[in-house]
Design a protein around this motif. Sequence first.
Motif, PDB file in Angstrom:
ATOM      1  N   SER A 203       0.657  -1.343   0.370  1.00 20.78           N
ATOM      2  CA  SER A 203       0.135   0.085  -0.167  1.00 20.78           C
ATOM      3  C   SER A 203       0.633   1.408  -0.091  1.00 20.78           C
ATOM      4  N   CYS A 204       1.714   1.294   0.687  1.00 21.89           N
ATOM      5  CA  CYS A 204       2.674   2.682   0.897  1.00 21.89           C
ATOM      6  C   CYS A 204       4.063   2.375  -0.669  1.00 21.89           C
ATOM      7  N   ALA A 205       4.076   1.032  -0.994  1.00 25.99           N
ATOM      8  CA  ALA A 205       5.511   1.017  -2.392  1.00 25.99           C
ATOM      9  C   ALA A 205       4.829   2.525  -3.264  1.00 25.99           C
TER      10      ALA A 205
ATOM     11  N   LEU B  68      -6.403  -5.479   7.341  1.00 25.77           N
ATOM     12  CA  LEU B  68      -7.259  -5.245   6.472  1.00 25.77           C
ATOM     13  C   LEU B  68      -7.653  -3.377   7.361  1.00 25.77           C
ATOM     14  N   ARG B  69      -8.686  -3.825   8.395  1.00 26.31           N
ATOM     15  CA  ARG B  69      -8.778  -2.825   9.318  1.00 26.31           C
ATOM     16  C   ARG B  69      -7.367  -0.922   9.223  1.00 26.31           C
ATOM     17  N   GLU B  70      -6.433  -1.540   9.632  1.00 22.95           N
ATOM     18  CA  GLU B  70      -5.381  -0.451   8.948  1.00 22.95           C
ATOM     19  C   GLU B  70      -5.578   0.328   8.230  1.00 22.95           C
ATOM     20  N   TYR B  71      -5.371  -0.958   6.787  1.00 26.63           N
ATOM     21  CA  TYR B  71      -5.427  -0.213   5.735  1.00 26.63           C
ATOM     22  C   TYR B  71      -7.150   0.507   5.158  1.00 26.63           C
ATOM     23  N   VAL B  72      -8.004  -0.094   5.722  1.00 25.64           N
ATOM     24  CA  VAL B  72      -8.597   1.237   5.678  1.00 25.64           C
ATOM     25  C   VAL B  72      -8.630   2.430   6.555  1.00 25.64           C
ATOM     26  N   SER B  73      -7.804   2.385   7.324  1.00 25.95           N
ATOM     27  CA  SER B  73      -7.386   3.841   8.032  1.00 25.95           C
ATOM     28  C   SER B  73      -6.245   4.761   7.567  1.00 25.95           C
ATOM     29  N   LYS B  74      -6.018   4.675   6.513  1.00 21.96           N
ATOM     30  CA  LYS B  74      -4.780   4.831   5.853  1.00 21.96           C
ATOM     31  C   LYS B  74      -4.480   4.758   4.365  1.00 21.96           C
ATOM     32  N   LEU B  75      -5.858   4.736   3.724  1.00 21.34           N
ATOM     33  CA  LEU B  75      -6.173   4.040   2.239  1.00 21.34           C
ATOM     34  C   LEU B  75      -5.332   5.263   1.216  1.00 21.34           C
ATOM     35  N   PRO B  76      -4.323   4.515   0.503  1.00 30.24           N
ATOM     36  CA  PRO B  76      -3.599   5.239  -0.468  1.00 30.24           C
ATOM     37  C   PRO B  76      -4.502   5.931  -1.150  1.00 30.24           C
TER      38      PRO B  76
ATOM     39  N   LEU C 293     -14.574  -2.697   6.202  1.00 32.63           N
ATOM     40  CA  LEU C 293     -14.449  -2.626   4.240  1.00 32.63           C
ATOM     41  C   LEU C 293     -15.669  -2.027   4.286  1.00 32.63           C
ATOM     42  N   ASP C 294     -16.685  -2.386   4.050  1.00 28.17           N
ATOM     43  CA  ASP C 294     -18.115  -1.880   3.257  1.00 28.17           C
ATOM     44  C   ASP C 294     -18.263  -0.983   4.099  1.00 28.17           C
ATOM     45  N   SER C 295     -17.657   0.117   5.074  1.00 26.89           N
ATOM     46  CA  SER C 295     -17.453   1.393   4.887  1.00 26.89           C
ATOM     47  C   SER C 295     -16.711   2.417   3.913  1.00 26.89           C
ATOM     48  N   ALA C 296     -15.292   1.119   3.848  1.00 26.29           N
ATOM     49  CA  ALA C 296     -14.412   1.754   3.039  1.00 26.29           C
ATOM     50  C   ALA C 296     -15.213   2.077   1.491  1.00 26.29           C
ATOM     51  N   GLY C 297     -15.890   1.492   1.455  1.00 25.24           N
ATOM     52  CA  GLY C 297     -15.538   1.205  -0.657  1.00 25.24           C
ATOM     53  C   GLY C 297     -17.270   0.395  -0.798  1.00 25.24           C
ATOM     54  N   VAL C 298     -16.797  -0.625  -1.950  1.00 24.65           N
ATOM     55  CA  VAL C 298     -18.317  -1.605  -1.964  1.00 24.65           C
ATOM     56  C   VAL C 298     -17.480  -3.125  -1.625  1.00 24.65           C
ATOM     57  N   MET C 299     -19.174  -3.679  -1.295  1.00 20.48           N
ATOM     58  CA  MET C 299     -19.392  -4.987  -0.641  1.00 20.48           C
ATOM     59  C   MET C 299     -20.325  -5.872  -1.950  1.00 20.48           C
TER      60      MET C 299
ATOM     61  N   LEU D  72      -7.846  -1.905  -3.764  1.00 24.05           N
ATOM     62  CA  LEU D  72      -7.940  -3.347  -2.862  1.00 24.05           C
ATOM     63  C   LEU D  72      -9.309  -3.921  -3.640  1.00 24.05           C
ATOM     64  N   LEU D  73      -8.754  -4.808  -4.818  1.00 23.84           N
ATOM     65  CA  LEU D  73     -10.371  -5.962  -4.967  1.00 23.84           C
ATOM     66  C   LEU D  73      -9.465  -7.037  -4.152  1.00 23.84           C
ATOM     67  N   ILE D  74     -10.877  -7.091  -2.928  1.00 24.34           N
ATOM     68  CA  ILE D  74     -10.492  -8.419  -2.425  1.00 24.34           C
ATOM     69  C   ILE D  74     -11.111  -9.648  -2.451  1.00 24.34           C
ATOM     70  N   GLN D  75     -11.202 -10.846  -3.033  1.00 21.38           N
ATOM     71  CA  GLN D  75     -12.030 -11.922  -2.730  1.00 21.38           C
ATOM     72  C   GLN D  75     -12.034 -13.046  -1.956  1.00 21.38           C
ATOM     73  N   THR D  76     -13.188 -13.588  -1.711  1.00 23.39           N
ATOM     74  CA  THR D  76     -12.863 -14.607  -0.641  1.00 23.39           C
ATOM     75  C   THR D  76     -14.655 -15.279  -0.908  1.00 23.39           C
ATOM     76  N   ASP D  77     -14.175 -16.226   0.242  1.00 23.38           N
ATOM     77  CA  ASP D  77     -15.622 -17.294  -0.185  1.00 23.38           C
ATOM     78  C   ASP D  77     -16.721 -16.582   0.714  1.00 23.38           C
ATOM     79  N   LYS D  78     -18.067 -16.720   0.272  1.00 21.51           N
ATOM     80  CA  LYS D  78     -19.755 -16.687   1.313  1.00 21.51           C
ATOM     81  C   LYS D  78     -19.261 -16.348   2.587  1.00 21.51           C
ATOM     82  N   LEU D  79     -19.412 -15.371   2.802  1.00 19.84           N
ATOM     83  CA  LEU D  79     -19.154 -14.891   4.145  1.00 19.84           C
ATOM     84  C   LEU D  79     -20.804 -15.209   5.169  1.00 19.84           C
ATOM     85  N   ASP D  80     -20.396 -16.048   6.491  1.00 24.51           N
ATOM     86  CA  ASP D  80     -21.173 -16.540   7.183  1.00 24.51           C
ATOM     87  C   ASP D  80     -21.613 -15.014   8.057  1.00 24.51           C
ATOM     88  N   TYR D  81     -22.988 -15.648   8.939  1.00 31.04           N
ATOM     89  CA  TYR D  81     -23.132 -14.731   9.373  1.00 31.04           C
ATOM     90  C   TYR D  81     -22.312 -13.802  10.510  1.00 31.04           C
TER      91      TYR D  81
END
Length: 346
Positions: free
Chosen positions: A69-71, A98-106, A131-137, A111-120
């Motif tokens: 993120s800093c490079a 991830l929370r640190e990244y969101v607090s100092k967005l370059p 992540l939801d508050s910083a962008g698009v989920m 940032l594109l994140i891909q993962t499996d289905k999220l449980d409740y």
Amino acid sequence: MKLSAEQLGSFLSREENLKPVFFLSGEEPLQMMEAADAIRAAAHKFGYKEREILQVDTGFNWDSLTMSSCALSLFSERKILDLRLSNSKPGKAGSNALREYVSKLPDDKILLIQTDKLDYRTKNTAWVKALDSAGVMIQVWKLSPAQTLGWIAKRLRQNNFQPSQDAVRFLTERVEGNLLAAVQEINKLQLLYGTGNLALKQVQESVSDSSRFNIFDLSNAVMVGNTHRVQHILHSLQQEGVAIQLVLWTLSDLSRQLYDACFQLEQGVNQTRVMSKIPRPRQQSFQIALQRLRQSTDWQDILSRNAEIDRLSKGQSAEGNKGVGRIWAGLLELALLLSGVNIMST
């Protein structure tokens, strides 16, 4: 901000909608792949020319996300950080990173994140909310039979077909929710018929003109425990050059369905209710598999084999690059396990 996969295309048409974070989660591979492609294409269009892939597996150093993120780019280009979580639980270090990244967005990164289905429970964690508050989920769901019918009709029209209702219905029943297979069939229809009106007979002829065996034959052979047929079909699929990811999707999806059904039955859920979630044409074969696998099945081994084959197919396994032959051998072992064979004794 939450969007559906269907809303993403129009959303990305405006540069001001290119948010610093896009978070994709789900269990339907084609929609996940197409959503990620759309985000990368829009980012490239608006000046994010570089891309760095960060694959999060066991032992991943989360400091690398901070460093990336800093490079600074050698060519002063803006960059996409393509972060791929092997599961939806990054652990304490990942959550903090991830929370640190969101607090100092370059300013020069997406940032594109891909993962499996999220449980409740995961949906309500601090890192997901950040992540939801910083962008698009974007949460990608498996489609219901009715939604699959609509999706296939729309995809056919996008490919300049005017399909009959019977043609759409037949193709929907044939692919049984596998959108990758649906796209493969639609591409074949284009080669055969070009564009224009599409009748039931044309779709039937296209399907019957396909390989002697297909992934649906494999799924059924596994469920009924016909191990000789399983081996024969897999060999044919390999010789015909069928995509490994398509075969893996079929076996992985079947593994998850059987595991979920066995778990629900153990919890006392009525079998009629469990079977109601399975498409009617598959129920008889599925019940045979369920009776065979309910007792003494090592689901941890089966699910871990799914994950390992996936890593092998992407060249990310700890075993290194063992070649295509090793991947097909892994698919065979997985199929035989689901068919009731004790691999240790073969």
